[in-house]
Design a protein around this motif. Structure first.
Motif, PDB file in Angstrom:
ATOM      1  N   GLU A   1       0.837  -1.187   0.000  1.00 16.34           N
ATOM      2  CA  GLU A   1       0.000   0.000   0.000  1.00 16.34           C
ATOM      3  C   GLU A   1       0.878   1.246   0.000  1.00 16.34           C
ATOM      4  OE1 GLU A   1      -3.384   2.159   2.798  1.00 16.34           O
ATOM      5  OE2 GLU A   1      -2.849   0.059   3.105  1.00 16.34           O
ATOM      6  N   GLN A   2       0.558   2.189  -0.860  1.00 20.41           N
ATOM      7  CA  GLN A   2       1.346   3.401  -0.959  1.00 20.41           C
ATOM      8  C   GLN A   2       0.987   4.378   0.159  1.00 20.41           C
ATOM      9  OE1 GLN A   2       0.955   5.128  -4.849  1.00 20.41           O
ATOM     10  NE2 GLN A   2       2.544   3.810  -5.713  1.00 20.41           N
ATOM     11  N   GLU A   3       1.997   5.133   0.583  1.00 22.04           N
ATOM     12  CA  GLU A   3       1.823   6.137   1.626  1.00 22.04           C
ATOM     13  C   GLU A   3       2.490   7.420   1.162  1.00 22.04           C
ATOM     14  OE1 GLU A   3       3.455   7.025   6.177  1.00 22.04           O
ATOM     15  OE2 GLU A   3       3.843   5.101   5.184  1.00 22.04           O
ATOM     16  N   GLN A   4       1.748   8.541   1.208  1.00 24.22           N
ATOM     17  CA  GLN A   4       2.322   9.813   0.778  1.00 24.22           C
ATOM     18  C   GLN A   4       3.093  10.454   1.930  1.00 24.22           C
ATOM     19  OE1 GLN A   4      -0.428  12.703  -0.822  1.00 24.22           O
ATOM     20  NE2 GLN A   4       1.198  13.774  -1.914  1.00 24.22           N
ATOM     21  N   LEU A   5       4.288  10.917   1.633  1.00 23.75           N
ATOM     22  CA  LEU A   5       5.118  11.564   2.642  1.00 23.75           C
ATOM     23  C   LEU A   5       4.512  12.896   3.058  1.00 23.75           C
ATOM     24  CD1 LEU A   5       8.671  10.942   1.118  1.00 23.75           C
ATOM     25  CD2 LEU A   5       7.427   9.549   2.774  1.00 23.75           C
ATOM     26  N   GLY A   6       4.738  13.281   4.322  1.00 21.56           N
ATOM     27  CA  GLY A   6       4.228  14.538   4.835  1.00 21.56           C
ATOM     28  C   GLY A   6       5.101  15.715   4.442  1.00 21.56           C
ATOM     29  N   GLU A   7       4.661  16.907   4.808  1.00 19.21           N
ATOM     30  CA  GLU A   7       5.396  18.117   4.445  1.00 19.21           C
ATOM     31  C   GLU A   7       6.789  18.155   5.068  1.00 19.21           C
ATOM     32  OE1 GLU A   7       3.090  21.513   5.430  1.00 19.21           O
ATOM     33  OE2 GLU A   7       1.478  21.080   4.008  1.00 19.21           O
ATOM     34  N   SER A   8       6.934  17.549   6.242  1.00 24.28           N
ATOM     35  CA  SER A   8       8.233  17.554   6.911  1.00 24.28           C
ATOM     36  C   SER A   8       9.139  16.411   6.453  1.00 24.28           C
ATOM     37  CB  SER A   8       8.043  17.478   8.430  1.00 24.28           C
ATOM     38  OG  SER A   8       7.359  16.285   8.786  1.00 24.28           O
ATOM     39  N   ASP A   9       8.642  15.554   5.556  1.00 22.98           N
ATOM     40  CA  ASP A   9       9.417  14.399   5.080  1.00 22.98           C
ATOM     41  C   ASP A   9       9.559  14.411   3.561  1.00 22.98           C
ATOM     42  OD1 ASP A   9       9.692  13.233   7.668  1.00 22.98           O
ATOM     43  OD2 ASP A   9       7.619  12.538   7.523  1.00 22.98           O
ATOM     44  N   GLU A  10       9.612  15.583   2.962  1.00 25.38           N
ATOM     45  CA  GLU A  10       9.681  15.671   1.512  1.00 25.38           C
ATOM     46  C   GLU A  10      10.943  14.998   0.970  1.00 25.38           C
ATOM     47  OE1 GLU A  10       9.295  19.901   1.011  1.00 25.38           O
ATOM     48  OE2 GLU A  10       7.200  19.689   0.409  1.00 25.38           O
ATOM     49  N   CYS A  13      13.524  14.907  -5.598  1.00 23.49           N
ATOM     50  CA  CYS A  13      13.346  14.183  -6.864  1.00 23.49           C
ATOM     51  C   CYS A  13      14.531  14.465  -7.783  1.00 23.49           C
ATOM     52  CB  CYS A  13      12.048  14.613  -7.538  1.00 23.49           C
ATOM     53  SG  CYS A  13      11.810  13.874  -9.175  1.00 23.49           S
ATOM     54  N   PRO A  14      15.235  13.412  -8.243  1.00 17.93           N
ATOM     55  CA  PRO A  14      16.384  13.626  -9.129  1.00 17.93           C
ATOM     56  C   PRO A  14      15.983  14.081 -10.532  1.00 17.93           C
ATOM     57  CG  PRO A  14      15.934  11.282  -8.900  1.00 17.93           C
ATOM     58  CD  PRO A  14      15.015  11.985  -7.945  1.00 17.93           C
ATOM     59  N   ASN A  15      14.700  13.973 -10.896  1.00 19.58           N
ATOM     60  CA  ASN A  15      14.248  14.364 -12.235  1.00 19.58           C
ATOM     61  C   ASN A  15      13.936  15.861 -12.315  1.00 19.58           C
ATOM     62  OD1 ASN A  15      14.395  11.673 -13.207  1.00 19.58           O
ATOM     63  ND2 ASN A  15      12.380  11.243 -12.331  1.00 19.58           N
ATOM     64  N   CYS A  16      13.103  16.342 -11.369  1.00 19.07           N
ATOM     65  CA  CYS A  16      12.719  17.752 -11.400  1.00 19.07           C
ATOM     66  C   CYS A  16      13.571  18.618 -10.491  1.00 19.07           C
ATOM     67  CB  CYS A  16      11.245  17.911 -11.041  1.00 19.07           C
ATOM     68  SG  CYS A  16      10.842  17.439  -9.346  1.00 19.07           S
ATOM     69  N   LYS A  17      14.475  17.972  -9.703  1.00 19.37           N
ATOM     70  CA  LYS A  17      15.388  18.691  -8.809  1.00 19.37           C
ATOM     71  C   LYS A  17      14.640  19.525  -7.768  1.00 19.37           C
ATOM     72  CE  LYS A  17      18.656  17.137 -11.481  1.00 19.37           C
ATOM     73  NZ  LYS A  17      19.459  15.947 -11.082  1.00 19.37           N
ATOM     74  N   GLU A  18      13.527  18.998  -7.263  1.00 23.52           N
ATOM     75  CA  GLU A  18      12.741  19.699  -6.260  1.00 23.52           C
ATOM     76  C   GLU A  18      12.352  18.742  -5.135  1.00 23.52           C
ATOM     77  OE1 GLU A  18       9.324  21.359  -8.084  1.00 23.52           O
ATOM     78  OE2 GLU A  18      10.425  22.825  -9.310  1.00 23.52           O
ATOM     79  N   LEU A  19      12.053  19.329  -3.964  1.00 29.27           N
ATOM     80  CA  LEU A  19      11.515  18.543  -2.861  1.00 29.27           C
ATOM     81  C   LEU A  19      10.017  18.351  -3.090  1.00 29.27           C
ATOM     82  CD1 LEU A  19      13.318  20.181   0.201  1.00 29.27           C
ATOM     83  CD2 LEU A  19      13.731  17.914  -0.759  1.00 29.27           C
ATOM     84  N   VAL A  20       9.574  17.104  -3.057  1.00 26.05           N
ATOM     85  CA  VAL A  20       8.172  16.802  -3.333  1.00 26.05           C
ATOM     86  C   VAL A  20       7.628  15.860  -2.271  1.00 26.05           C
ATOM     87  CG1 VAL A  20       8.421  17.110  -5.833  1.00 26.05           C
ATOM     88  CG2 VAL A  20       8.806  14.859  -4.813  1.00 26.05           C
ATOM     89  N   GLN A  21       6.299  15.879  -2.100  1.00 24.71           N
ATOM     90  CA  GLN A  21       5.629  14.925  -1.213  1.00 24.71           C
ATOM     91  C   GLN A  21       5.368  13.661  -2.016  1.00 24.71           C
ATOM     92  OE1 GLN A  21       2.860  18.262   0.682  1.00 24.71           O
ATOM     93  NE2 GLN A  21       2.543  16.299   1.698  1.00 24.71           N
ATOM     94  N   ALA A  22       6.384  12.834  -2.101  1.00 24.97           N
ATOM     95  CA  ALA A  22       6.326  11.628  -2.929  1.00 24.97           C
ATOM     96  C   ALA A  22       5.482  10.549  -2.258  1.00 24.97           C
ATOM     97  CB  ALA A  22       7.741  11.117  -3.174  1.00 24.97           C
ATOM     98  N   PHE A  23       5.224   9.512  -3.010  1.00 25.14           N
ATOM     99  CA  PHE A  23       4.533   8.339  -2.484  1.00 25.14           C
ATOM    100  C   PHE A  23       5.566   7.263  -2.179  1.00 25.14           C
ATOM    101  CE2 PHE A  23       0.066   9.211  -2.788  1.00 25.14           C
ATOM    102  CZ  PHE A  23      -0.010  10.251  -3.705  1.00 25.14           C
ATOM    103  N   LYS A  24       5.433   6.647  -1.017  1.00 23.98           N
ATOM    104  CA  LYS A  24       6.375   5.637  -0.554  1.00 23.98           C
ATOM    105  C   LYS A  24       5.693   4.276  -0.538  1.00 23.98           C
ATOM    106  CE  LYS A  24       8.764   4.314   3.711  1.00 23.98           C
ATOM    107  NZ  LYS A  24       9.072   4.745   5.102  1.00 23.98           N
ATOM    108  N   GLU A  25       6.396   3.270  -1.025  1.00 22.20           N
ATOM    109  CA  GLU A  25       5.873   1.903  -1.024  1.00 22.20           C
ATOM    110  C   GLU A  25       6.984   0.950  -0.614  1.00 22.20           C
ATOM    111  OE1 GLU A  25       4.307   0.575  -4.720  1.00 22.20           O
ATOM    112  OE2 GLU A  25       3.898  -1.460  -4.014  1.00 22.20           O
ATOM    113  N   MET A  26       6.695   0.056   0.318  1.00 27.77           N
ATOM    114  CA  MET A  26       7.692  -0.913   0.767  1.00 27.77           C
ATOM    115  C   MET A  26       7.256  -2.320   0.373  1.00 27.77           C
ATOM    116  SD  MET A  26       9.134  -1.711   4.606  1.00 27.77           S
ATOM    117  CE  MET A  26      10.074  -0.194   4.673  1.00 27.77           C
TER     118      MET A  26
END
Length: 200
Positions: A1-10, A13-26
């Protein structure tokens, strides 16, 4: 199940070179012989008003975990039917009593010869009942995999298998860390749906 990172855990991204609220999956690919489950009992987050401050608190929620028959078959992606199933029995629990400013560690340990539980509290040892094991103080759980076990799905039934005797026991404290991280992959993807970047 995917989990979106919070604002403090951005995540950067190596593609857009920005801090983003990515989705995490283990994903779990293999199961270890000894499974160590570390419950999150301490909460850290940046203060929403003063970013240089960190809010901290102890989490005392009760986590209801099984003493026997923890079946991880459906969560192991590399599991193949017919192989020994990843079914685990609890043999020790490390407890933390107290708060952020200080606390005390105790442990519950199961005797392999008598199947009785014991409370280890510094130099004191006393017998404990099973109903005491699951508590809000539980911090680190230690499980041992059953040798040659079959999952409920492999056996063609809907219920879990009956417990088998423990084969080992151990004492513990809160400083133990899980070293069986080799089978875990964490995948991060941008919210925009960009391809996943996998960390090993």
């Amino acid at each position: 199940e995917q989990e979106q990172l919070g604002e403090s855990d951005e995540w950067f991204c190596p593609n857009c070179k920005e801090l983003v609220q990515a989705f995490k999956e283990m994903d779990l690919w293999t199961a270890p012989e000894i499974l160590v489950v570390h419950l999150k009992r301490f909460y850290y987050e940046r203060n929403q008003y003063i970013r240089s401050w960190v809010d901290r608190e102890k989490i005392n929620d009760l986590v209801d975990f099984p003493l026997e028959g923890l079946d991880l078959t459906e969560y192991i992606r590399g599991y193949t039917e017919g192989e020994p199933a990843p079914i685990y029995d609890l043999y020790a629990v490390s407890n933390h009593i107290g708060g952020m400013g200080g606390g005390h560690y105790t442990a519950y340990v199961k005797d392999i010869n008598t199947s009785k539980w014991f409370l280890m509290d510094d130099s004191r040892t006393s017998e404990a009942s099973e109903k005491e094991i699951v508590s809000p103080q539980a911090y680190v759980l230690f499980y041992r995999r059953r040798p040659g076990a079959s999952s409920a799905a492999d056996a063609g039934c809907s219920s879990a298998l009956s417990p088998s005797p423990m084969v080992a026991s151990s004492t513990s404290n809160g400083d133990v860390k899980n070293s069986n991280d080799g089978g875990n992959d964490e995948k991060y993807t941008k919210s925009s749906g960009a391809p996943a970047t996998t960390f090993h």
